[in-house]
Write an enzyme that holds these catalytic residues in place. Sequence first.
Site, PDB file in Angstrom:
ATOM      1  N   LYS A  11      35.601  49.230  53.482  1.00  0.00           N
ATOM      2  CA  LYS A  11      35.216  48.124  54.372  1.00  0.00           C
ATOM      3  C   LYS A  11      36.138  48.017  55.602  1.00  0.00           C
ATOM      4  O   LYS A  11      37.219  48.619  55.631  1.00  0.00           O
ATOM      5  CB  LYS A  11      35.215  46.824  53.565  1.00  0.00           C
ATOM      6  CG  LYS A  11      34.158  46.790  52.461  1.00  0.00           C
ATOM      7  CD  LYS A  11      34.138  45.426  51.765  1.00  0.00           C
ATOM      8  CE  LYS A  11      33.084  45.381  50.668  1.00  0.00           C
ATOM      9  NZ  LYS A  11      33.030  44.033  50.034  1.00  0.00           N
ATOM     10  N   TYR A  51      23.181  43.645  52.351  1.00  0.00           N
ATOM     11  CA  TYR A  51      23.614  42.522  51.520  1.00  0.00           C
ATOM     12  C   TYR A  51      22.494  41.487  51.322  1.00  0.00           C
ATOM     13  O   TYR A  51      22.768  40.329  51.031  1.00  0.00           O
ATOM     14  CB  TYR A  51      24.865  41.876  52.110  1.00  0.00           C
ATOM     15  CG  TYR A  51      26.152  42.570  51.687  1.00  0.00           C
ATOM     16  CD1 TYR A  51      26.464  42.752  50.339  1.00  0.00           C
ATOM     17  CD2 TYR A  51      27.065  43.032  52.624  1.00  0.00           C
ATOM     18  CE1 TYR A  51      27.643  43.383  49.944  1.00  0.00           C
ATOM     19  CE2 TYR A  51      28.248  43.664  52.238  1.00  0.00           C
ATOM     20  CZ  TYR A  51      28.520  43.832  50.888  1.00  0.00           C
ATOM     21  OH  TYR A  51      29.685  44.450  50.493  1.00  0.00           O
ATOM     22  N   PHE A  59      28.300  32.193  51.712  1.00  0.00           N
ATOM     23  CA  PHE A  59      29.188  33.060  52.482  1.00  0.00           C
ATOM     24  C   PHE A  59      28.457  34.207  53.182  1.00  0.00           C
ATOM     25  O   PHE A  59      29.086  35.070  53.788  1.00  0.00           O
ATOM     26  CB  PHE A  59      30.310  33.622  51.587  1.00  0.00           C
ATOM     27  CG  PHE A  59      29.823  34.391  50.383  1.00  0.00           C
ATOM     28  CD1 PHE A  59      29.464  35.729  50.496  1.00  0.00           C
ATOM     29  CD2 PHE A  59      29.751  33.794  49.140  1.00  0.00           C
ATOM     30  CE1 PHE A  59      29.017  36.460  49.406  1.00  0.00           C
ATOM     31  CE2 PHE A  59      29.308  34.514  48.023  1.00  0.00           C
ATOM     32  CZ  PHE A  59      28.943  35.849  48.169  1.00  0.00           C
ATOM     33  N   ARG A  87      33.686  50.997  39.526  1.00  0.00           N
ATOM     34  CA  ARG A  87      33.899  49.540  39.445  1.00  0.00           C
ATOM     35  C   ARG A  87      35.279  49.249  38.842  1.00  0.00           C
ATOM     36  O   ARG A  87      35.955  48.316  39.234  1.00  0.00           O
ATOM     37  CB  ARG A  87      32.812  48.876  38.586  1.00  0.00           C
ATOM     38  CG  ARG A  87      31.394  48.974  39.105  1.00  0.00           C
ATOM     39  CD  ARG A  87      31.076  48.137  40.292  1.00  0.00           C
ATOM     40  NE  ARG A  87      31.332  46.730  40.133  1.00  0.00           N
ATOM     41  CZ  ARG A  87      31.014  45.814  41.052  1.00  0.00           C
ATOM     42  NH1 ARG A  87      30.416  46.189  42.184  1.00  0.00           N
ATOM     43  NH2 ARG A  87      31.290  44.553  40.882  1.00  0.00           N
ATOM     44  N   THR A  93      36.301  41.429  42.139  1.00  0.00           N
ATOM     45  CA  THR A  93      35.913  41.042  43.508  1.00  0.00           C
ATOM     46  C   THR A  93      37.049  40.307  44.215  1.00  0.00           C
ATOM     47  O   THR A  93      37.364  40.596  45.370  1.00  0.00           O
ATOM     48  CB  THR A  93      34.657  40.124  43.453  1.00  0.00           C
ATOM     49  OG1 THR A  93      33.656  40.767  42.677  1.00  0.00           O
ATOM     50  CG2 THR A  93      34.135  39.841  44.850  1.00  0.00           C
ATOM     51  N   ARG A 104      41.503  47.089  44.862  1.00  0.00           N
ATOM     52  CA  ARG A 104      41.537  45.730  45.412  1.00  0.00           C
ATOM     53  C   ARG A 104      42.882  45.048  45.163  1.00  0.00           C
ATOM     54  O   ARG A 104      43.358  44.292  46.003  1.00  0.00           O
ATOM     55  CB  ARG A 104      40.370  44.930  44.856  1.00  0.00           C
ATOM     56  CG  ARG A 104      39.041  45.328  45.538  1.00  0.00           C
ATOM     57  CD  ARG A 104      37.851  44.806  44.825  1.00  0.00           C
ATOM     58  NE  ARG A 104      36.624  44.887  45.618  1.00  0.00           N
ATOM     59  CZ  ARG A 104      35.414  44.632  45.134  1.00  0.00           C
ATOM     60  NH1 ARG A 104      35.262  44.293  43.866  1.00  0.00           N
ATOM     61  NH2 ARG A 104      34.351  44.711  45.921  1.00  0.00           N
ATOM     62  N   ASN A 114      37.826  42.609  50.890  1.00  0.00           N
ATOM     63  CA  ASN A 114      38.334  43.203  49.642  1.00  0.00           C
ATOM     64  C   ASN A 114      38.216  44.742  49.609  1.00  0.00           C
ATOM     65  O   ASN A 114      38.114  45.347  48.552  1.00  0.00           O
ATOM     66  CB  ASN A 114      37.681  42.541  48.422  1.00  0.00           C
ATOM     67  CG  ASN A 114      36.175  42.694  48.411  1.00  0.00           C
ATOM     68  OD1 ASN A 114      35.618  43.369  49.274  1.00  0.00           O
ATOM     69  ND2 ASN A 114      35.518  42.090  47.436  1.00  0.00           N
ATOM     70  N   HIS A 117      33.315  48.468  48.547  1.00  0.00           N
ATOM     71  CA  HIS A 117      32.071  48.124  47.845  1.00  0.00           C
ATOM     72  C   HIS A 117      31.736  49.260  46.891  1.00  0.00           C
ATOM     73  O   HIS A 117      31.959  50.423  47.219  1.00  0.00           O
ATOM     74  CB  HIS A 117      30.903  47.977  48.837  1.00  0.00           C
ATOM     75  CG  HIS A 117      29.556  48.005  48.171  1.00  0.00           C
ATOM     76  ND1 HIS A 117      28.979  46.872  47.622  1.00  0.00           N
ATOM     77  CD2 HIS A 117      28.704  49.031  47.885  1.00  0.00           C
ATOM     78  CE1 HIS A 117      27.823  47.204  47.059  1.00  0.00           C
ATOM     79  NE2 HIS A 117      27.628  48.511  47.216  1.00  0.00           N
ATOM     80  N   GLU A 128      20.926  52.201  47.603  1.00  0.00           N
ATOM     81  CA  GLU A 128      22.011  52.151  48.587  1.00  0.00           C
ATOM     82  C   GLU A 128      22.310  53.544  49.153  1.00  0.00           C
ATOM     83  O   GLU A 128      22.524  53.697  50.354  1.00  0.00           O
ATOM     84  CB  GLU A 128      23.260  51.533  47.951  1.00  0.00           C
ATOM     85  CG  GLU A 128      23.089  50.046  47.656  1.00  0.00           C
ATOM     86  CD  GLU A 128      24.232  49.422  46.872  1.00  0.00           C
ATOM     87  OE1 GLU A 128      24.175  48.200  46.658  1.00  0.00           O
ATOM     88  OE2 GLU A 128      25.174  50.137  46.464  1.00  0.00           O
TER      89      GLU A 128
HETATM   90  P1  GDP Z   1      31.310  42.975  44.368  1.00  0.00           P
HETATM   91  O1  GDP Z   1      30.139  43.635  43.670  1.00  0.00           O
HETATM   92  O2  GDP Z   1      32.577  42.975  43.535  1.00  0.00           O
HETATM   93  O3  GDP Z   1      31.542  43.532  45.760  1.00  0.00           O
HETATM   94  O4  GDP Z   1      30.965  41.411  44.539  1.00  0.00           O
HETATM   95  P2  GDP Z   1      29.616  40.613  44.921  1.00  0.00           P
HETATM   96  O5  GDP Z   1      28.410  41.504  44.842  1.00  0.00           O
HETATM   97  O6  GDP Z   1      29.623  39.354  44.108  1.00  0.00           O
HETATM   98  O7  GDP Z   1      29.865  40.161  46.430  1.00  0.00           O
HETATM   99  C1  GDP Z   1      29.638  41.052  47.496  1.00  0.00           C
HETATM  100  C2  GDP Z   1      30.739  40.886  48.525  1.00  0.00           C
HETATM  101  O8  GDP Z   1      30.642  39.565  49.093  1.00  0.00           O
HETATM  102  C3  GDP Z   1      32.162  40.940  47.961  1.00  0.00           C
HETATM  103  O9  GDP Z   1      32.638  42.241  47.778  1.00  0.00           O
HETATM  104  C4  GDP Z   1      32.934  40.195  49.031  1.00  0.00           C
HETATM  105  O10 GDP Z   1      33.184  41.015  50.178  1.00  0.00           O
HETATM  106  C5  GDP Z   1      31.951  39.086  49.422  1.00  0.00           C
HETATM  107  N1  GDP Z   1      32.173  37.856  48.644  1.00  0.00           N
HETATM  108  C6  GDP Z   1      31.974  37.654  47.306  1.00  0.00           C
HETATM  109  N2  GDP Z   1      32.278  36.391  46.950  1.00  0.00           N
HETATM  110  C7  GDP Z   1      32.672  35.764  48.107  1.00  0.00           C
HETATM  111  C8  GDP Z   1      33.098  34.432  48.400  1.00  0.00           C
HETATM  112  O11 GDP Z   1      33.175  33.564  47.536  1.00  0.00           O
HETATM  113  N3  GDP Z   1      33.430  34.175  49.711  1.00  0.00           N
HETATM  114  C9  GDP Z   1      33.337  35.136  50.696  1.00  0.00           C
HETATM  115  N4  GDP Z   1      33.674  34.788  51.956  1.00  0.00           N
HETATM  116  N5  GDP Z   1      32.934  36.390  50.443  1.00  0.00           N
HETATM  117  C10 GDP Z   1      32.609  36.703  49.176  1.00  0.00           C
END
Ligand code: GDP
Length: 140
Positions: A11, A51, A59, A87, A93, A104, A114, A117, A128
């Site tokens: 990222k 996304y 968010f 993962r 996350t 991370r 973070n 992805h 994807e």
């Molecule tokens: P991942 O699969 O671990 O990447 O997590 P998710 O699919 O739940 O979320 C996708 C991405 O959204 C994350 O990797 C973060 O970059 C972002 N994200 C997730 N939760 C939050 C949050 O609570 N606040 C913000 N600002 N970004 C978030």
Amino acid sequence: MALQRTFSIIKPDATKRNLTGKINALIEDAGLRIIAQKRIHMTRAQAETFYGVHRERPFFGELVDFMVSGPVVVQVLEGDDAIATYRKVMGATNPKDAEDGTIRKVFAESIEANSVHGSDAPETAEVEIAYFFAGLELVG
Ligand code: GDP
């Protein structure tokens, strides 16, 4: 365990800090092979589509702004149980919850910025990968 492919993004927070090589080293140390990789600057439309499942989350707007704030490196990783393996290497996350030694934990700045992805299931990995790569670009 069968050979599997997963989709990865390094990222903008990580490319900005010149961490592509260090993250790739952790990926390769975990036994995953980078079989395709390119540096792109996502358009807003691409980030919104990518996304799309998070469109209703509070968010979403910030996340899209972040993903288009700088270049990213999109990748296809191949290995045994690649989706779960990646993962695990990525970590939780929220970097505060991530295990020691994960990407991370070591590199992420926040729950949003973070650093990486990784696909969460075989169906999403397939979609994807196809969104960013043509079949001929995958060299396993
Ligand atoms: P991942 O699969 O671990 O990447 O997590 P998710 O699919 O739940 O979320 C996708 C991405 O959204 C994350 O990797 C973060 O970059 C972002 N994200 C997730 N939760 C939050 C949050 O609570 N606040 C913000 N600002 N970004 C978030």
